[in-house]
Scaffold this motif. Sequence first.
Motif, mmCIF file in Angstrom:
data_model
loop_
_atom_site.group_PDB
_atom_site.id
_atom_site.type_symbol
_atom_site.label_atom_id
_atom_site.label_comp_id
_atom_site.label_asym_id
_atom_site.label_seq_id
_atom_site.Cartn_x
_atom_site.Cartn_y
_atom_site.Cartn_z
ATOM 1 N N GLN A 1 0.859 -1.187 0.000
ATOM 2 C CA GLN A 1 0.000 0.000 0.000
ATOM 3 C C GLN A 1 0.896 1.238 0.000
ATOM 4 O O GLN A 1 1.680 1.450 0.924
ATOM 5 C CB GLN A 1 -0.905 -0.022 1.227
ATOM 6 N N CYS A 2 0.786 2.045 -1.041
ATOM 7 C CA CYS A 2 1.626 3.227 -1.205
ATOM 8 C C CYS A 2 1.496 4.164 -0.005
ATOM 9 O O CYS A 2 0.394 4.400 0.496
ATOM 10 C CB CYS A 2 1.245 3.965 -2.486
ATOM 11 N N THR A 3 2.615 4.703 0.427
ATOM 12 C CA THR A 3 2.629 5.591 1.589
ATOM 13 C C THR A 3 2.223 7.012 1.228
ATOM 14 O O THR A 3 2.102 7.862 2.103
ATOM 15 C CB THR A 3 4.026 5.608 2.240
ATOM 16 N N HIS A 4 1.972 7.282 -0.036
ATOM 17 C CA HIS A 4 1.540 8.624 -0.442
ATOM 18 C C HIS A 4 0.039 8.793 -0.239
ATOM 19 O O HIS A 4 -0.380 9.633 0.543
ATOM 20 C CB HIS A 4 1.915 8.895 -1.898
ATOM 21 N N ALA A 5 -0.768 8.001 -0.932
ATOM 22 C CA ALA A 5 -2.218 8.157 -0.844
ATOM 23 C C ALA A 5 -2.936 6.849 -0.549
ATOM 24 O O ALA A 5 -4.146 6.792 -0.563
ATOM 25 C CB ALA A 5 -2.765 8.770 -2.135
ATOM 26 N N GLY A 6 -2.176 5.786 -0.304
ATOM 27 C CA GLY A 6 -2.785 4.525 0.106
ATOM 28 C C GLY A 6 -3.201 3.592 -1.005
ATOM 29 O O GLY A 6 -3.810 2.565 -0.737
ATOM 30 N N CYS A 7 -2.903 3.924 -2.245
ATOM 31 C CA CYS A 7 -3.251 3.020 -3.343
ATOM 32 C C CYS A 7 -2.401 1.754 -3.251
ATOM 33 O O CYS A 7 -1.283 1.787 -2.754
ATOM 34 C CB CYS A 7 -2.995 3.699 -4.682
ATOM 35 N N VAL A 8 -2.942 0.666 -3.755
ATOM 36 C CA VAL A 8 -2.212 -0.602 -3.739
ATOM 37 C C VAL A 8 -1.358 -0.689 -5.001
ATOM 38 O O VAL A 8 -1.831 -0.399 -6.108
ATOM 39 C CB VAL A 8 -3.184 -1.794 -3.649
ATOM 40 N N LEU A 9 -0.091 -1.067 -4.821
ATOM 41 C CA LEU A 9 0.808 -1.229 -5.959
ATOM 42 C C LEU A 9 0.181 -2.178 -6.964
ATOM 43 O O LEU A 9 -0.516 -3.120 -6.584
ATOM 44 C CB LEU A 9 2.164 -1.757 -5.493
ATOM 45 N N GLY B 1 11.994 -1.619 0.281
ATOM 46 C CA GLY B 1 10.789 -0.835 0.529
ATOM 47 C C GLY B 1 11.008 0.665 0.396
ATOM 48 O O GLY B 1 10.070 1.449 0.520
ATOM 49 N N LYS B 2 12.248 1.082 0.123
ATOM 50 C CA LYS B 2 12.563 2.513 0.040
ATOM 51 C C LYS B 2 11.960 3.161 -1.204
ATOM 52 O O LYS B 2 11.820 2.521 -2.242
ATOM 53 C CB LYS B 2 14.076 2.735 0.034
ATOM 54 N N VAL B 3 11.640 4.438 -1.075
ATOM 55 C CA VAL B 3 11.097 5.204 -2.190
ATOM 56 C C VAL B 3 12.190 5.415 -3.236
ATOM 57 O O VAL B 3 13.294 5.850 -2.910
ATOM 58 C CB VAL B 3 10.567 6.579 -1.715
ATOM 59 N N VAL B 4 11.870 5.097 -4.483
ATOM 60 C CA VAL B 4 12.778 5.319 -5.600
ATOM 61 C C VAL B 4 12.330 6.572 -6.360
ATOM 62 O O VAL B 4 13.140 7.316 -6.873
ATOM 63 C CB VAL B 4 12.791 4.089 -6.543
ATOM 64 N N GLN B 5 11.008 6.773 -6.408
ATOM 65 C CA GLN B 5 10.438 7.922 -7.104
ATOM 66 C C GLN B 5 9.175 8.350 -6.370
ATOM 67 O O GLN B 5 8.352 7.507 -6.012
ATOM 68 C CB GLN B 5 10.106 7.531 -8.545
ATOM 69 N N GLY B 6 9.028 9.656 -6.124
ATOM 70 C CA GLY B 6 7.865 10.210 -5.433
ATOM 71 C C GLY B 6 6.678 10.328 -6.347
ATOM 72 O O GLY B 6 6.739 9.918 -7.489
ATOM 73 N N PRO B 7 5.600 10.803 -5.766
ATOM 74 C CA PRO B 7 5.492 11.727 -4.650
ATOM 75 C C PRO B 7 5.577 11.100 -3.255
ATOM 76 O O PRO B 7 5.697 11.828 -2.276
ATOM 77 C CB PRO B 7 4.129 12.388 -4.849
ATOM 78 N N ALA B 8 5.514 9.796 -3.124
ATOM 79 C CA ALA B 8 5.666 9.201 -1.787
ATOM 80 C C ALA B 8 7.008 9.626 -1.203
ATOM 81 O O ALA B 8 7.990 9.753 -1.926
ATOM 82 C CB ALA B 8 5.593 7.675 -1.861
ATOM 83 N N ASP B 9 7.024 9.865 0.115
ATOM 84 C CA ASP B 9 8.284 10.266 0.759
ATOM 85 C C ASP B 9 8.646 9.372 1.936
ATOM 86 O O ASP B 9 9.617 9.635 2.632
ATOM 87 C CB ASP B 9 8.238 11.737 1.183
ATOM 88 N N ARG B 10 7.866 8.314 2.140
ATOM 89 C CA ARG B 10 8.161 7.347 3.205
ATOM 90 C C ARG B 10 8.247 5.952 2.605
ATOM 91 O O ARG B 10 7.495 5.629 1.693
ATOM 92 C CB ARG B 10 7.055 7.366 4.268
ATOM 93 N N PRO B 11 9.127 5.112 3.134
ATOM 94 C CA PRO B 11 9.250 3.741 2.602
ATOM 95 C C PRO B 11 8.017 2.909 2.940
ATOM 96 O O PRO B 11 7.229 3.255 3.819
ATOM 97 C CB PRO B 11 10.490 3.197 3.314
ATOM 98 N N LEU B 12 7.885 1.805 2.232
ATOM 99 C CA LEU B 12 6.810 0.855 2.535
ATOM 100 C C LEU B 12 7.093 0.214 3.882
ATOM 101 O O LEU B 12 8.235 -0.171 4.160
ATOM 102 C CB LEU B 12 6.739 -0.230 1.457
ATOM 103 N N PRO B 13 6.080 0.064 4.742
ATOM 104 C CA PRO B 13 6.305 -0.590 6.038
ATOM 105 C C PRO B 13 6.676 -2.064 5.854
ATOM 106 O O PRO B 13 6.112 -2.762 5.008
ATOM 107 C CB PRO B 13 4.954 -0.480 6.744
ATOM 108 N N ALA B 14 7.625 -2.519 6.657
ATOM 109 C CA ALA B 14 8.011 -3.936 6.639
ATOM 110 C C ALA B 14 6.889 -4.769 7.238
ATOM 111 O O ALA B 14 6.158 -4.320 8.117
ATOM 112 C CB ALA B 14 9.295 -4.135 7.423
ATOM 113 N N VAL B 15 6.764 -5.986 6.750
ATOM 114 C CA VAL B 15 5.763 -6.939 7.233
ATOM 115 C C VAL B 15 6.508 -8.213 7.614
ATOM 116 O O VAL B 15 7.290 -8.725 6.804
ATOM 117 C CB VAL B 15 4.718 -7.253 6.139
ATOM 118 N N PRO B 16 6.284 -8.737 8.810
ATOM 119 C CA PRO B 16 6.922 -10.012 9.147
ATOM 120 C C PRO B 16 6.458 -11.104 8.178
ATOM 121 O O PRO B 16 5.290 -11.159 7.805
ATOM 122 C CB PRO B 16 6.417 -10.313 10.564
#
Length: 143
Positions: free
Chosen positions: A87-95, A117-132
Amino acid sequence: MSASQSAARRTVLKGAAALAGAVGAGATLSACSTGSNGGAGAPAVPEEPVELGAASEVPVGGAKLFRERKVLVSCPAEGQYKAFSAQCTHAGCVLDKIDKGEGNCPCHGSRFDVTTGKVVQGPADRPLPAVPVKVENGKLIAG
Protein backbone atom coordinates in the motif's frame (compact mmCIF):
# COMPACT_ATOMS: atom_id res chain seq x y z
CA MET A 1 -31.84 46.32 -14.91
CA SER A 2 -30.84 48.69 -12.10
CA ALA A 3 -27.29 48.92 -10.76
CA SER A 4 -28.28 47.23 -7.48
CA GLN A 5 -29.99 44.35 -9.33
CA SER A 6 -26.92 43.97 -11.55
CA ALA A 7 -24.62 43.88 -8.49
CA ALA A 8 -26.86 41.32 -6.76
CA ARG A 9 -26.89 39.18 -9.91
CA ARG A 10 -23.06 39.27 -10.07
CA THR A 11 -22.87 38.24 -6.39
CA VAL A 12 -25.17 35.27 -7.04
CA LEU A 13 -23.18 34.25 -10.11
CA LYS A 14 -19.87 34.52 -8.21
CA GLY A 15 -21.30 32.35 -5.43
CA ALA A 16 -22.51 29.76 -7.93
CA ALA A 17 -19.09 29.71 -9.60
CA ALA A 18 -17.36 29.29 -6.24
CA LEU A 19 -19.71 26.44 -5.33
CA ALA A 20 -19.12 24.74 -8.69
CA GLY A 21 -15.37 25.09 -8.16
CA ALA A 22 -15.60 23.55 -4.70
CA VAL A 23 -17.64 20.64 -6.04
CA GLY A 24 -15.10 20.15 -8.86
CA ALA A 25 -12.23 20.20 -6.37
CA GLY A 26 -14.02 17.61 -4.26
CA ALA A 27 -14.39 15.37 -7.29
CA THR A 28 -10.72 15.80 -8.08
CA LEU A 29 -9.70 14.94 -4.53
CA SER A 30 -11.94 11.91 -4.47
CA ALA A 31 -10.23 10.75 -7.66
CA CYS A 32 -7.06 10.58 -5.57
CA SER A 33 -8.78 8.46 -2.95
CA THR A 34 -8.01 4.80 -2.67
CA GLY A 35 -11.48 3.28 -2.64
CA SER A 36 -11.09 1.76 -6.09
CA ASN A 37 -7.58 0.60 -5.28
CA GLY A 38 -8.37 -1.27 -2.10
CA GLY A 39 -6.41 1.01 0.21
CA ALA A 40 -9.06 3.22 1.81
CA GLY A 41 -9.62 2.53 5.46
CA ALA A 42 -7.67 -0.71 5.35
CA PRO A 43 -4.53 -1.26 7.42
CA ALA A 44 -1.23 -1.00 5.54
CA VAL A 45 -0.02 -4.30 7.03
CA PRO A 46 -1.94 -7.47 7.87
CA GLU A 47 -3.36 -7.33 11.41
CA GLU A 48 -3.09 -11.10 11.77
CA PRO A 49 -1.16 -13.80 9.89
CA VAL A 50 -2.35 -14.45 6.34
CA GLU A 51 -1.27 -17.15 3.91
CA LEU A 52 0.07 -15.68 0.69
CA GLY A 53 0.89 -18.74 -1.36
CA ALA A 54 3.75 -21.08 -2.09
CA ALA A 55 7.19 -19.75 -1.22
CA SER A 56 8.38 -21.17 -4.56
CA GLU A 57 6.27 -18.50 -6.32
CA VAL A 58 8.85 -15.87 -5.32
CA PRO A 59 11.99 -16.28 -7.46
CA VAL A 60 15.42 -16.05 -5.84
CA GLY A 61 16.71 -12.56 -6.58
CA GLY A 62 13.20 -11.43 -7.48
CA ALA A 63 9.91 -10.46 -5.94
CA LYS A 64 6.20 -11.13 -6.17
CA LEU A 65 3.25 -8.86 -5.53
CA PHE A 66 0.38 -10.46 -3.61
CA ARG A 67 -1.95 -7.58 -4.48
CA GLU A 68 -5.12 -9.08 -3.00
CA ARG A 69 -3.33 -9.30 0.39
CA LYS A 70 -1.55 -5.96 -0.11
CA VAL A 71 1.86 -7.56 0.46
CA LEU A 72 5.05 -7.48 -1.60
CA VAL A 73 7.59 -10.27 -0.98
CA SER A 74 11.18 -10.39 -2.21
CA CYS A 75 13.66 -13.26 -2.00
CA PRO A 76 17.22 -11.88 -1.87
CA ALA A 77 18.73 -15.37 -1.37
CA GLU A 78 17.51 -18.96 -1.27
CA GLY A 79 15.18 -19.40 1.73
CA GLN A 80 15.34 -15.71 2.76
CA TYR A 81 12.24 -13.58 2.38
CA LYS A 82 11.49 -9.92 3.04
CA ALA A 83 7.98 -8.53 2.94
CA PHE A 84 6.53 -5.04 2.76
CA SER A 85 3.11 -3.51 2.64
CA ALA A 86 2.02 -3.06 -0.98
CA GLN A 87 0.00 0.00 0.00
CA CYS A 88 1.63 3.23 -1.20
CA THR A 89 2.63 5.59 1.59
CA HIS A 90 1.54 8.62 -0.44
CA ALA A 91 -2.22 8.16 -0.84
CA GLY A 92 -2.78 4.53 0.11
CA CYS A 93 -3.25 3.02 -3.34
CA VAL A 94 -2.21 -0.60 -3.74
CA LEU A 95 0.81 -1.23 -5.96
CA ASP A 96 -0.18 -2.78 -9.27
CA LYS A 97 3.01 -4.35 -10.63
CA ILE A 98 6.72 -4.94 -10.25
CA ASP A 99 8.91 -3.57 -13.02
CA LYS A 100 12.73 -3.71 -13.04
CA GLY A 101 12.93 -4.36 -9.30
CA GLU A 102 10.50 -1.59 -8.41
CA GLY A 103 6.93 -1.72 -7.14
CA ASN A 104 4.70 0.70 -9.04
CA CYS A 105 1.84 2.76 -7.64
CA PRO A 106 -0.76 3.30 -10.37
CA CYS A 107 -2.30 6.39 -8.78
CA HIS A 108 0.49 8.97 -8.80
CA GLY A 109 3.58 7.16 -10.07
CA SER A 110 5.46 6.48 -6.84
CA ARG A 111 7.96 3.63 -7.12
CA PHE A 112 9.55 1.55 -4.39
CA ASP A 113 12.60 -0.73 -4.24
CA VAL A 114 11.20 -4.26 -3.78
CA THR A 115 14.17 -5.40 -1.70
CA THR A 116 14.18 -2.53 0.82
CA GLY A 117 10.79 -0.84 0.53
CA LYS A 118 12.56 2.51 0.04
CA VAL A 119 11.10 5.20 -2.19
CA VAL A 120 12.78 5.32 -5.60
CA GLN A 121 10.44 7.92 -7.10
CA GLY A 122 7.86 10.21 -5.43
CA PRO A 123 5.49 11.73 -4.65
CA ALA A 124 5.67 9.20 -1.79
CA ASP A 125 8.28 10.27 0.76
CA ARG A 126 8.16 7.35 3.21
CA PRO A 127 9.25 3.74 2.60
CA LEU A 128 6.81 0.86 2.53
CA PRO A 129 6.31 -0.59 6.04
CA ALA A 130 8.01 -3.94 6.64
CA VAL A 131 5.76 -6.94 7.23
CA PRO A 132 6.92 -10.01 9.15
CA VAL A 133 7.04 -13.05 6.86
CA LYS A 134 7.90 -16.71 7.41
CA VAL A 135 7.63 -20.02 5.61
CA GLU A 136 5.49 -22.80 7.08
CA ASN A 137 5.08 -26.07 5.18
CA GLY A 138 6.25 -24.41 1.97
CA LYS A 139 3.74 -21.55 2.28
CA LEU A 140 4.51 -17.87 2.89
CA ILE A 141 2.76 -16.46 5.96
CA ALA A 142 2.70 -12.68 6.36
CA GLY A 143 1.77 -10.75 9.47
